[in-house]
Design an enzyme around this catalytic site. Structure first.
Site, PDB file in Angstrom:
ATOM      1  N   GLU A  57      39.207  -0.674  44.536  1.00 59.80           N
ATOM      2  CA  GLU A  57      40.490  -0.899  45.438  1.00 59.80           C
ATOM      3  C   GLU A  57      41.725  -1.563  45.062  1.00 59.80           C
ATOM      4  O   GLU A  57      41.448  -2.752  44.670  1.00 59.80           O
ATOM      5  CB  GLU A  57      39.707  -1.234  46.740  1.00 59.80           C
ATOM      6  N   LYS A  78      26.851  -0.140  50.811  1.00 66.19           N
ATOM      7  CA  LYS A  78      27.790  -0.744  49.914  1.00 66.19           C
ATOM      8  C   LYS A  78      27.935  -2.187  50.451  1.00 66.19           C
ATOM      9  O   LYS A  78      28.239  -2.406  51.467  1.00 66.19           O
ATOM     10  CB  LYS A  78      29.276   0.187  50.160  1.00 66.19           C
ATOM     11  N   ASP A 116      28.755   0.910  54.826  1.00 65.61           N
ATOM     12  CA  ASP A 116      29.010  -0.548  54.488  1.00 65.61           C
ATOM     13  C   ASP A 116      28.302  -1.386  55.146  1.00 65.61           C
ATOM     14  O   ASP A 116      28.072  -0.971  56.353  1.00 65.61           O
ATOM     15  CB  ASP A 116      30.669  -0.692  54.911  1.00 65.61           C
ATOM     16  N   ASP A 132      33.414   0.144  56.822  1.00 66.62           N
ATOM     17  CA  ASP A 132      33.812  -0.966  58.011  1.00 66.62           C
ATOM     18  C   ASP A 132      35.045  -1.012  58.524  1.00 66.62           C
ATOM     19  O   ASP A 132      35.753  -1.519  59.185  1.00 66.62           O
ATOM     20  CB  ASP A 132      33.265  -2.233  57.665  1.00 66.62           C
ATOM     21  N   SER A 133      35.954  -0.159  57.656  1.00 64.04           N
ATOM     22  CA  SER A 133      37.498   0.293  58.029  1.00 64.04           C
ATOM     23  C   SER A 133      37.477   0.916  59.502  1.00 64.04           C
ATOM     24  O   SER A 133      38.525   0.955  60.051  1.00 64.04           O
ATOM     25  CB  SER A 133      38.017   1.289  57.128  1.00 64.04           C
ATOM     26  N   GLU A 135      30.610  -5.832  49.223  1.00 61.63           N
ATOM     27  CA  GLU A 135      31.683  -6.371  48.449  1.00 61.63           C
ATOM     28  C   GLU A 135      31.351  -7.612  47.515  1.00 61.63           C
ATOM     29  O   GLU A 135      30.397  -8.389  47.840  1.00 61.63           O
ATOM     30  CB  GLU A 135      32.930  -6.703  49.334  1.00 61.63           C
TER      31      GLU A 135
END
Length: 264
Positions: free
Chosen positions: A182, A113, A83, A44-45, A115
């Site tokens: 990270e 993925k 993501d 999602d970057s 978070e």
């Protein structure tokens, strides 16, 4: 031979480093495939490097599905990780399953993925029990940047470090098959990597993780204000393919990240 989760587990056991990069389109996916990148992350970057957003928060599930599908067309060997974007999985495990299903059915991702630590363990277990491979993400979690107060190193101090170690074990126990760390101190990342049977992929977490990932645009020197953990691999190379191959080689031989790319 295609890279699978079993491949990554065997690489960890053998001490072979895992090379990962982000991609958001077909053309770059082909370059990563040619350089034998093991794991391609549609992050999602893309909100930052493709859309010009200040954070990843505005990225939608529809956008993630679209970019993942574009990248999938360019891959043959690499494992494709995508993501789950902000608020596409936090509401409930059922919501997470529906979102993950779209990334896998429409986007052709092999794995998703998300978070978060122990609080997300029930969701991870729910997904894994229904056939969805899950990668966790701890440390600096960009979707929580406003809650964290900015892009800051996480896990400093004894209490914070133990909390991250506990979160990592909770995710593994829930069935996560991979973990991104990270912006955490190198020593802590090394401890977590040793604690876990599943592979860890570091970004700003030191050389002792089982693998490394960078945002592709950062690795190619396109960010005018790069983070400390970034190295410009295009410098000294004539083309993009050579730069990407240099990144893979540096990860594999352990020369990246160096001490200056990490945190105490």
């Amino acid at each position: 031979m295609a890279v699978t989760l079993d491949t990554l587990r065997k690489m960890k056991q053998a001490g072979q480093r895992i090379a990962s990069l982000t991609a958001y389109d077909y053309s770059f996916a082909r370059l990563l495939e040619a350089a034998a990148v093991d794991v391609v992350l549609v992050g999602d970057s893309l909100g930052n490097v493709i859309q010009g957003q200040a954070t990843t928060v505005p990225v939608t599930l529809d956008e993630m599905v679209y970019h993942t599908r574009c990248v999938a067309r360019g891959l043959e060997r690499a494992l494709l990780l995508a993501d789950l974007p902000f608020l596409s999985y936090q509401e409930s495990p059922v919501q997470a399953l529906r979102s993950a299903g779209r990334l896998m059915k429409e986007g052709l991702a092999h794995m998703v993925k998300l978070e978060g630590g122990a609080a997300m363990a029930p969701t991870v277990q729910f997904l894994v029990e229904r056939g969805v491979p899950v990668c966790g993400h701890l440390g600096l979690t960009p979707q929580s940047v406003h809650q964290l107060g900015g892009y800051k190193v996480q896990g400093r101090g004894e209490v914070a470090a133990q909390h991250l170690r506990d979160d990592a074990l909770a995710l593994q126990q829930a069935g996560a098959a991979l973990l991104v760390l990270e912006a955490v101190p190198r020593a802590l990342a090394a401890q977590i990597t040793g604690d876990l049977a599943i592979p860890t992929i570091g970004i700003g977490a030191g050389v002792d993780c089982d693998g490394q990932v960078l945002v592709l645009q950062d690795a190619l020197g396109m960010n005018p204000t790069p983070a400390r953990f970034v190295r410009n691999f295009l410098a000294g190379h004539d083309d993009l393919g050579a730069a990407i191959a240099a990144y893979v080689q540096a990860v594999k031989d352990g020369s990246f990240p160096a001490a200056e790319h990490g945190y105490d």
